[in-house]
Scaffold this motif. Structure first.
Motif, mmCIF file in Angstrom:
data_model
loop_
_atom_site.group_PDB
_atom_site.id
_atom_site.type_symbol
_atom_site.label_atom_id
_atom_site.label_comp_id
_atom_site.label_asym_id
_atom_site.label_seq_id
_atom_site.Cartn_x
_atom_site.Cartn_y
_atom_site.Cartn_z
ATOM 1 N N LEU A 132 36.244 36.801 32.333
ATOM 2 C CA LEU A 132 35.775 36.171 33.571
ATOM 3 C C LEU A 132 36.550 34.888 33.827
ATOM 4 O O LEU A 132 36.782 34.115 32.896
ATOM 5 C CB LEU A 132 34.288 35.811 33.457
ATOM 6 N N ASP A 133 36.914 34.652 35.085
ATOM 7 C CA ASP A 133 37.445 33.344 35.434
ATOM 8 C C ASP A 133 36.251 32.421 35.688
ATOM 9 O O ASP A 133 35.098 32.841 35.598
ATOM 10 C CB ASP A 133 38.405 33.413 36.622
ATOM 11 N N GLN A 134 36.534 31.170 35.996
ATOM 12 C CA GLN A 134 35.449 30.192 36.138
ATOM 13 C C GLN A 134 34.466 30.577 37.251
ATOM 14 O O GLN A 134 33.253 30.474 37.074
ATOM 15 C CB GLN A 134 36.025 28.789 36.402
ATOM 16 N N SER A 135 34.970 31.058 38.387
ATOM 17 C CA SER A 135 34.054 31.380 39.491
ATOM 18 C C SER A 135 33.203 32.613 39.166
ATOM 19 O O SER A 135 32.024 32.661 39.510
ATOM 20 C CB SER A 135 34.819 31.575 40.801
ATOM 21 N N SER A 136 33.774 33.599 38.479
ATOM 22 C CA SER A 136 32.997 34.783 38.096
ATOM 23 C C SER A 136 31.938 34.425 37.056
ATOM 24 O O SER A 136 30.820 34.923 37.104
ATOM 25 C CB SER A 136 33.909 35.879 37.545
ATOM 26 N N ARG A 137 32.306 33.560 36.101
ATOM 27 C CA ARG A 137 31.337 33.136 35.081
ATOM 28 C C ARG A 137 30.212 32.337 35.740
ATOM 29 O O ARG A 137 29.041 32.521 35.411
ATOM 30 C CB ARG A 137 32.002 32.312 33.985
ATOM 31 N N VAL A 142 37.544 40.471 35.639
ATOM 32 C CA VAL A 142 36.488 40.539 36.649
ATOM 33 C C VAL A 142 36.856 39.739 37.897
ATOM 34 O O VAL A 142 37.257 38.583 37.814
ATOM 35 C CB VAL A 142 35.153 40.044 36.065
ATOM 36 N N PHE A 143 36.721 40.410 39.051
ATOM 37 C CA PHE A 143 36.873 39.756 40.357
ATOM 38 C C PHE A 143 35.526 39.225 40.831
ATOM 39 O O PHE A 143 35.448 38.166 41.419
ATOM 40 C CB PHE A 143 37.392 40.733 41.410
#
Length: 176
Positions: A102-107, A165-166
């Motif tokens: 996960l990137d920061q926004s997905s997390r 993950v997008f």
């Protein structure tokens, strides 16, 4: 002296108008190009729903190369905290986990949705919830899989695939 000034000014006005028009046109093209680049970057991160395949965790875990680079929607049990995995207990082989990145926004979206659940979707300090994720599949080469004694687990998880993950579309309470 005033008449001489106005004569020179009247000769310069067409050149000044042309330069001003070129500067305005350049400015408009620059703003348009910047807006186009910004929005294509944003929208490429969130693929069209029509382009997505609904794929099971078992399929990806069994044959990750088949889905290499494809945008998919996956549903399964999301487990872990620092290192997340998507799990499907209905897979009848050892490799029934997919690593989740996960990137920061997905997390942030995952945590926001999980906080709406009982105990924040956590059990024993780890996420334990049903999740629907949208992302890109990448296979993990055999050479980078851990050997049995590298981890202090009787049966280490050897991820053969990961999903970048997008978006986190949905989470639900995990039922044992």
């Amino acid at each position: 002296m005033n008449t001489n000034f106005f004569k020179r000014l009247s000769r310069r006005i067409p050149r000044l108008s042309a330069r001003l028009a070129i500067a305005a046109l350049t400015f408009i093209i620059g703003i348009s190009l910047t807006a186009w680049l910004f929005f294509t970057t944003i929208y490429s991160r969130f693929p069209n729903r029509e382009q997505l395949e609904n794929v099971s965790v078992c399929e990806v875990a069994r044959v990750p190369g088949k889905f290499e680079g494809r945008r998919v929607r996956l549903q399964g049990s999301l487990v872990g905290f620092h290192e997340l995995a998507l799990y499907d207990p209905s897979c009848h082989n050892v490799d029934n986990y997919i690593r989740v990145d996960l990137d920061q926004s997905s997390r942030t979206e995952l945590v926001r949705l999980a906080n709406k659940l009982e105990n924040g979707g956590l059990q024993d300090g780890n996420f334990m919830l049903k999740a629907e994720l949208v992302g890109r599949v990448e296979s993990i080469p055999e050479s980078s899989l851990p050997l049995g004694n590298e981890l202090r687990s009787p049966q280490p998880v050897s991820y053969r695939a990961r999903v970048v993950v997008f978006s986190v579309d949905r989470v639900e309470q995990f039922e044992k």
